[in-house]
Structures are given as C-alpha cells and as structure tokens.
Design a protein around this motif. Sequence first.
Motif, mmCIF file in Angstrom:
data_model
loop_
_atom_site.group_PDB
_atom_site.id
_atom_site.type_symbol
_atom_site.label_atom_id
_atom_site.label_comp_id
_atom_site.label_asym_id
_atom_site.label_seq_id
_atom_site.Cartn_x
_atom_site.Cartn_y
_atom_site.Cartn_z
ATOM 1 N N CYS A 290 37.224 14.697 77.185
ATOM 2 C CA CYS A 290 35.972 15.411 76.921
ATOM 3 C C CYS A 290 36.209 16.920 76.899
ATOM 4 C CB CYS A 290 34.935 15.078 77.980
ATOM 5 S SG CYS A 290 34.531 13.317 78.089
ATOM 6 N N ASN B 110 34.292 20.632 76.192
ATOM 7 C CA ASN B 110 32.972 21.251 76.128
ATOM 8 C C ASN B 110 33.105 22.760 75.968
ATOM 9 O OD1 ASN B 110 31.345 18.831 76.757
ATOM 10 N ND2 ASN B 110 32.321 18.960 78.758
ATOM 11 N N SER B 111 32.215 23.329 75.187
ATOM 12 C CA SER B 111 32.117 24.782 75.063
ATOM 13 C C SER B 111 30.658 25.114 74.785
ATOM 14 C CB SER B 111 33.007 25.292 73.923
ATOM 15 O OG SER B 111 32.486 24.907 72.665
ATOM 16 N N SER C 208 30.624 20.121 71.751
ATOM 17 C CA SER C 208 31.279 19.174 72.653
ATOM 18 C C SER C 208 32.000 18.140 71.800
ATOM 19 C CB SER C 208 30.254 18.484 73.552
ATOM 20 O OG SER C 208 29.652 19.410 74.427
ATOM 21 N N CYS D 36 34.655 14.495 71.996
ATOM 22 C CA CYS D 36 35.145 13.398 72.830
ATOM 23 C C CYS D 36 36.137 12.578 72.016
ATOM 24 C CB CYS D 36 33.975 12.523 73.292
ATOM 25 S SG CYS D 36 34.458 11.219 74.425
ATOM 26 N N LYS E 287 30.274 11.975 78.993
ATOM 27 C CA LYS E 287 29.690 13.296 78.730
ATOM 28 C C LYS E 287 28.919 13.798 79.945
ATOM 29 C CE LYS E 287 29.325 13.228 73.680
ATOM 30 N NZ LYS E 287 28.405 13.270 72.498
ATOM 31 N N SER F 119 31.368 15.022 82.500
ATOM 32 C CA SER F 119 32.195 16.161 82.069
ATOM 33 C C SER F 119 31.407 17.455 81.904
ATOM 34 C CB SER F 119 32.881 15.835 80.738
ATOM 35 O OG SER F 119 31.952 15.857 79.655
ATOM 36 N N GLN F 120 30.089 17.393 81.982
ATOM 37 C CA GLN F 120 29.283 18.596 81.743
ATOM 38 C C GLN F 120 29.668 19.718 82.693
ATOM 39 O OE1 GLN F 120 25.267 17.184 82.109
ATOM 40 N NE2 GLN F 120 25.095 16.626 79.959
ATOM 41 N N TYR G 281 37.274 20.987 79.951
ATOM 42 C CA TYR G 281 37.987 19.750 79.652
ATOM 43 C C TYR G 281 38.109 18.906 80.909
ATOM 44 C CZ TYR G 281 41.586 16.316 79.175
ATOM 45 O OH TYR G 281 42.230 15.112 79.211
ATOM 46 N N GLN H 67 25.802 25.024 79.083
ATOM 47 C CA GLN H 67 26.334 24.297 77.934
ATOM 48 C C GLN H 67 25.227 23.522 77.243
ATOM 49 O OE1 GLN H 67 29.569 21.956 79.550
ATOM 50 N NE2 GLN H 67 31.030 23.653 79.421
#
Length: 321
Positions: free
Chosen positions: A188, A190-191, A195, A197, A250, A253-254, A258, A320
Amino acid sequence: MVDNAPSLPLSLLRTRQRCSEAFRRLKRSDRREAVRQFEKRFGRTPSLKTPRTWSEKLTCLKLDADRPIFRDLADKLAVRDFVAQRLGQQHLIPLLASNPVLTRDMFEALPEQFVIKSNHGSAMNRIVTDKSALSFKELKRQTDGWLSRNFYMGSRETQYRNIAPQLVVEQLMLDDSGNIPADYKLHCFNSTEASRCIIQVDSDRFNGHCRDYFTTDWQRLPLKVKYANSSASRLPTRPDNLEALIECAKTLSQGFAYVRVDLYSLQGQVYFGEMTFTPESGFGRFEPGHFDEQWGKYFDLEHQLSLHTREDLERARLAQP
C-alpha cells in the motif's frame, strides 16, 4: 515423544547471542553492514543520500526505523491492538496465549493444533497440526532459540532492535480442505495525491513456491521477485472478497507512505496477518528492474520518515485523501 537432547538455558543463549551481536556491531556499523549486503545482492552501491529506487529507499528506512510507530506495529503482539481499533476484533485470528517464554503449563494448556511464533521478527514460527507428536522439550528448545535472537542483527532492520521478545500462540486457521488459507500481501502506497495498492500472492509455499503480482482489478503484472511466477495452469484465482481485502489493507495503511499489509481470506472473512515496513529487508530483486524504479517513485520516503508516533500517524491519516 522422548527427547533427551541437551539444551542450553535461555539466559545463557541470550548472553552468548549478545556477545556475538556486540562483536558484529563493532566490526561493522548498521550502515556499513546494510551497504555491504546491498552491494552483495545488487552488485552496486546504493545511493542513500539521494535514494531513487524502491530498494534504496527501503534501505534508508530500515536504518532509521527504530521509532515507536514502526516498532509497535512490527511487533506481532502489540499490533493486534492497532488492528482491533482500526478494523475490529473480528479480523484478528484468536489469540490462545502469549508469554515471554514457553512454560510446561502453557504447553499443556494448548490445543492439539495451533500456530506459535515470536513477536520480534520474521521466519520464527511453527505450525503445529498434532501436538501429541511434539514434545515440550523440543518446542522449548526451538522457541528459546527464537527468543535469544535480536532479529535486527540479520540485515539491520532497526524497527526490530528494541522489541521485547514474546511468544504468540494463535488458533490454527484452516479452510474446508484442511489447508492453510490463501495469504495476500498488499503493498500500500499513500500520498496526498493518490493511493496505490499492488497485491502479492505467494502460492504453494511448501512445495514449488511461486509468487505473482496483481493490480487491484486482478490484472497480473509482468513482475518476478525472488520466486518464479506461476504457470498459466496454476495462476491464482481472483478471491471472491477481493474488494474487502483491499478495503481492509487501505484502512490499516492510512497515514503511512508505505506499508505491506498481510491478510488471510477464509470462508469470505478477512483475517489480519502482519504489517511489514521493509519487505525482504529491501533486498528483493525486481525482474524487470524498471519496477524497482517505479515503486521508488510511488514511495514518499520523506513522509515516512516524518512519522514517529501514533499521533503523527493520525495527523497524516487525516491529511491523506
């Protein structure tokens, strides 16, 4: 089962291990050892000042990951509280026992089938399908070996350095055919912009190990890492609850730039496995190599290194999309 083989006390094992670790750290610093191992595997020196590839960024991260946020969630026991808060208790494999050492009372209280592992690293686990074929002495010798180790010393993944070793015993989860359920490892990213996956599936881990990568709409990627891809006749099928697996990953991973979230699927229910911040210790060789660069672009290392505590993570989660 009779087991008369001698074994050293855990205290002596730990003393011997600490002496070995002290010598190894004097011989090479974490950075020097990580660079040496990187050069051995990739045939080049990593750029740690201006990391660009996935493997370089993971090497930077593992050398600076001894922080509460990474340490707590890499701990296979402590992470359960985090998962319960974000996903709910129903996604946790039932915990049968946990203890700093295996005792005879603990062993005798366990059911005939279970999984036992250490909380402070990887590749320290045992699946027990018939306890009657296993002696207390045998299992204690094996688990004492795990507990005496500082897993971080292997390739200097510093998030493991200060985890207090514990044994974790969980219920053995089997599918209707009596097999270990499918294991899905979701990478995962995220930015603030997007996002992503990528789903990794390891098949036949005990007999002809294969590894494949898929997009979230189950399109196989032309990527090989460590193990061969599955043949067309053995290609993993799309799980019926794919969307639920992705949603769980998700959610967990928030806030991170990574993390790899490992999940099991059993009779339509999603169960948590573990969270991993430096898979393969950053030594996974991508074939073709352009995926190493592509994943490096996905990974916002600066953001990951801005995280120290769960409070930092919560602020990042809220920021995010």
